[in-house]
Write a protein that holds these residues in place. Structure first.
Motif, short mmCIF file in Angstrom:
data_model
loop_
_atom_site.label_atom_id
_atom_site.label_comp_id
_atom_site.label_asym_id
_atom_site.label_seq_id
_atom_site.Cartn_x
_atom_site.Cartn_y
_atom_site.Cartn_z
N ALA A 298 0.84 -1.20 0.00
CA ALA A 298 0.00 0.00 0.00
C ALA A 298 0.88 1.24 0.00
O ALA A 298 1.88 1.29 0.73
N HIS A 301 1.80 2.79 3.34
CA HIS A 301 2.49 1.95 4.32
C HIS A 301 3.95 1.80 3.92
O HIS A 301 4.28 1.72 2.73
N GLY A 324 1.51 -4.35 9.33
CA GLY A 324 1.05 -4.41 7.94
C GLY A 324 0.56 -5.76 7.47
O GLY A 324 0.39 -5.96 6.26
N SER A 326 -2.51 -7.39 8.03
CA SER A 326 -3.87 -7.31 7.47
C SER A 326 -3.90 -6.39 6.25
O SER A 326 -4.68 -6.60 5.32
N THR A 327 -3.04 -5.37 6.25
CA THR A 327 -2.95 -4.47 5.09
C THR A 327 -2.50 -5.25 3.85
O THR A 327 -2.97 -5.00 2.74
N ARG A 330 -5.51 -7.06 2.47
CA ARG A 330 -6.42 -6.14 1.79
C ARG A 330 -5.84 -5.69 0.45
O ARG A 330 -6.59 -5.51 -0.52
N ALA A 331 -4.53 -5.52 0.38
CA ALA A 331 -3.91 -5.14 -0.90
C ALA A 331 -3.99 -6.30 -1.90
O ALA A 331 -4.22 -6.09 -3.10
N GLU A 336 -7.19 -2.28 -0.93
CA GLU A 336 -6.29 -1.14 -0.73
C GLU A 336 -5.56 -0.87 -2.03
O GLU A 336 -5.13 -1.81 -2.72
#
Length: 485
Positions: A298, A301, A324, A326-327, A330-331, A336
Motif C-alpha cells: 500500500a 504503508h 502491515g 492485514s494491510t 487487503r492489498a 487497498e
C-alpha cells in the motif's frame, strides 16, 4: 378549498346580520372536513411510502458505490452515510411532499382572498415579499451553521453508538460510571451544537404565521381607522381565511427547513452515489498458479513485499500488531490501492478491481459477518456454493439446518462462527484463500481441528494465514515483518 370557502362565507353571513340560513354553509364545511379526515390517512400513507422508497433507492445506490470501490475513511463515513440517508427521507417527507401539501392548501386560500379583497391582497403581498427576501438571506446564513452542527452531531452520535456497543467491556472493567459520564458529555456537546440552530430554524418556521397574524392585525387596524374601506363581512371573511392559513403556513416553513437539511445531507452522501466503471477485463479461468509480488504494498504503508508463493502452499504471515499483515491481505484483495507488481501466474493483478471476476482470492476476515438468516443465506451471501459448504461443515451444517441465525435467531459460538467463515471462503472454489487470524477466540480443541482442516487444503489451494500463533501451524513458507520505524 371547500372548507375555507364555507368558513369565509359563513363568517361573512354572520357578520352581515342578514337573515341568511347558515346551516347549508356549515353543512358544506362539515362535509369538506369529513372528506379531508377520510383522505388524510391515505395521504400520509402515500407520503411515507414515497419517502421510504426514495431512502431505499439512495441506500441501494450508496451500497453500490461502496461495492464498486468508492473510497471511505472508516466506520464514521458509513455511519454518516446512513444518518444522511434518513435525513433525506425526512426532507422528502416533510420538505417535499409536506411542502407540496402545504402549498396545495395555501393556493385556494390565496384564490379566495383575491376574489373577496383584491386590494388587501395586493397590499399584503407588497409587505410580505420584502420580508420573504430577507428571510431567504437569513436561511442561507443559517444553512452554513447547520451543516457544521450536523457534522459534529453525527460524529458524536457515532461515538455514543460505540460506547453502547461495547457495554460488556465497561462492565468487566468496572468503568460503567465513566462510560455513562462520557455518554452524558457527548450528549451535552451534541445538544449545544444543535440547540441554537434548531431554535433559529423554529423561529424562521413560525415567522410565516407571525406575518399572517400581523397582516390580519394591520387590516383590522386600517379598517377601524378608516384608512381603507373594508366592510365588516369582508373583514370577518378575511379573518376566517387567515386563521385557516396558519397550519399550512407553519407546514410550509417546516418544509423549507427540512428541505434545507435534506440538501445538506445529500451533499454529504453524493460522493458515494456516482457510479464507478470497473476496468473491462476478461475473467481468466482461475487455476492453481504461483503468486509473485515485487516491491508490492500500500502506498501509505512503509512495508514493501517481495515473495513467490508456490501453488498449493500454506504460507504464514507473522509480525507484531500494526506491522502491515492485514494491510497485505487487503492489498492482495484489491481493497487497498497498491504499488509494485502482483502476478498470479501470467496474469498481472495490479490493474484489476475487487471480486472473483478480477482476482482469484477468497477472504475469511477475522470478524465473521453473520446476518439474521439461515445458514444457506449466509453462505450464499459470501459467494459460496451452498451444497459444497454444507458438506464441508459436516455435522455442524446438519445441526444448523434451516434454523435462523444471528439476531433474533440462534447465536453461534466463536468456533462455529470460525467454521462458517472458513467454509464460506473455501466453497467459493477460488484457488487462493486469505485467512485473517482464523483461530482467534477458539479453545484448544477447536484450534486443533481448524488448523488440521486448513492444512488439509495443502496442494489444493494456496492458503495465506495471518496469525499471532505460528507455533500452531506447519507452514511451507513464512512471511515475517517488523513494525515500520
Amino acid at each position: 378549498g371547500a372548507l375555507a370557502w364555507a368558513a369565509a362565507s359563513l363568517l361573512a353571513a354572520l357578520a352581515s346580520g342578514k337573515a341568511t340560513d347558515p346551516v347549508p354553509l356549515a353543512g358544506v364545511g362539515a362535509v369538506a372536513a369529513l372528506v379531508k379526515v377520510a383522505l388524510s390517512g391515505w395521504v400520509v400513507q402515500t407520503e411515507v411510502s414515497l419517502s421510504r422508497r426514495l431512502g431505499d433507492e439512495l441506500r441501494d445506490q450508496a451500497l453500490g458505490g461502496l461495492l464498486a470501490g468508492h473510497p471511505r475513511q472508516g466506520g464514521d463515513d458509513v455511519f454518516r452515510l446512513l444518518t444522511s440517508t434518513r435525513e433525506i427521507e425526512q426532507a422528502a417527507l416533510v420538505g417535499g411532499l409536506g411542502g407540496a401539501r402545504a402549498l396545495a392548501s395555501l393556493l385556494p386560500l390565496l384564490a379566495l382572498l383575491s376574489s373577496q379583497t383584491p386590494p388587501l391582497l395586493l397590499a399584503s403581498l407588497a409587505l410580505w415579499l420584502p420580508l420573504a427576501f430577507l428571510l431567504a438571506r437569513v436561511r442561507r446564513a443559517l444553512l452554513r451553521d447547520e451543516r457544521s452542527a450536523l457534522d459534529l452531531a453525527s460524529s458524536l452520535e457515532h461515538q455514543t453508538d460505540l460506547l453502547f456497543r461495547h457495554v460488556d467491556l465497561w462492565r468487566v472493567a468496572g468503568s460503567g460510571q465513566r462510560a455513562r459520564a462520557w455518554v452524558r458529555h457527548l450528549g451535552r456537546l451534541a445538544r449545544r451544537s444543535l440547540a441554537s440552530v434548531r431554535a433559529r430554524r423554529a423561529l424562521l418556521s413560525a415567522s410565516n404565521e407571525a406575518f399572517a397574524a400581523l397582516a390580519l392585525l394591520l387590516a383590522v387596524l386600517a379598517s377601524s381607522r378608516s384608512w381603507i374601506s373594508l366592510p365588516t363581512p369582508q373583514l370577518a371573511s378575511l379573518a376566517g381565511v387567515v386563521l385557516l392559513a396558519y397550519r399550512p403556513l407553519r407546514d410550509w416553513g417546516d418544509a423549507r427547513n427540512a428541505w434545507r437539511s435534506g440538501q445538506i445531507a445529500l451533499v454529504q452522501i453524493e460522493p458515494w452515489l456516482a457510479p464507478i466503471s470497473p476496468p473491462d477485463l476478461a475473467r481468466p479461468c482461475w487455476s492453481l498458479e504461483p503468486l509473485e509480488a515485487r516491491d508490492f504494498g500500500a502506498p501509505w504503508h512503509a512495508i514493501r513485499w517481495n515473495f513467490r508463493l508456490a501453488p498449493g502452499s500454506l504460507v504464514l504471515v507473522v509480525g507484531p500488531n500494526g506491522s502491515g499483515k492485514s494491510t497485505l491481505l487487503r492489498a492482495l484483495l484489491g481493497l487497498e490501492p497498491a504499488e509494485g507488481s502482483l502476478r498470479w501466474g501470467e496474469v498481472e493483478l495490479g490493474e484489476r478491481g475487487v471480486g472473483p471476476e478480477q482476482r482469484p482470492a477468497a477472504w475469511a476476515p477475522q470478524q465473521a459477518a453473520l446476518l439474521s438468516g439461515s445458514l444457506e443465506e449466509n453462505l450464499a451471501l459470501g459467494g459460496a456454493s451452498v451444497p459444497e459448504a454444507r458438506a464441508w461443515l459436516g455435522e455442524l451444517g446438519e445441526q444448523l439446518g434451516d434454523e435462523a441465525l444471528g439476531e433474533g435467531g440462534r447465536g453461534l459460538s466463536g468456533g462455529e462462527r470460525a467454521w462458517v467463515n472458513l467454509a464460506r471462503a473455501w466453497a467459493t472454489g477460488l484457488p487462493l484463500l486469505l485467512l485473517d487470524e482464523p483461530t482467534a477466540s477458539l479453545d484448544t480443541e477447536a484450534e486443533r481441528r481448524l488448523v488440521e482442516a486448513v492444512e488439509g487444503l495443502r496442494g489444493q489451494r494456496t492458503v495465506v494465514v495471518v496469525t499471532h500463533r505460528p507455533e500452531l501451524w506447519r507452514p511451507d513458507q513464512v512471511l515475517a515483518t517488523e513494525r515500520p520505524r
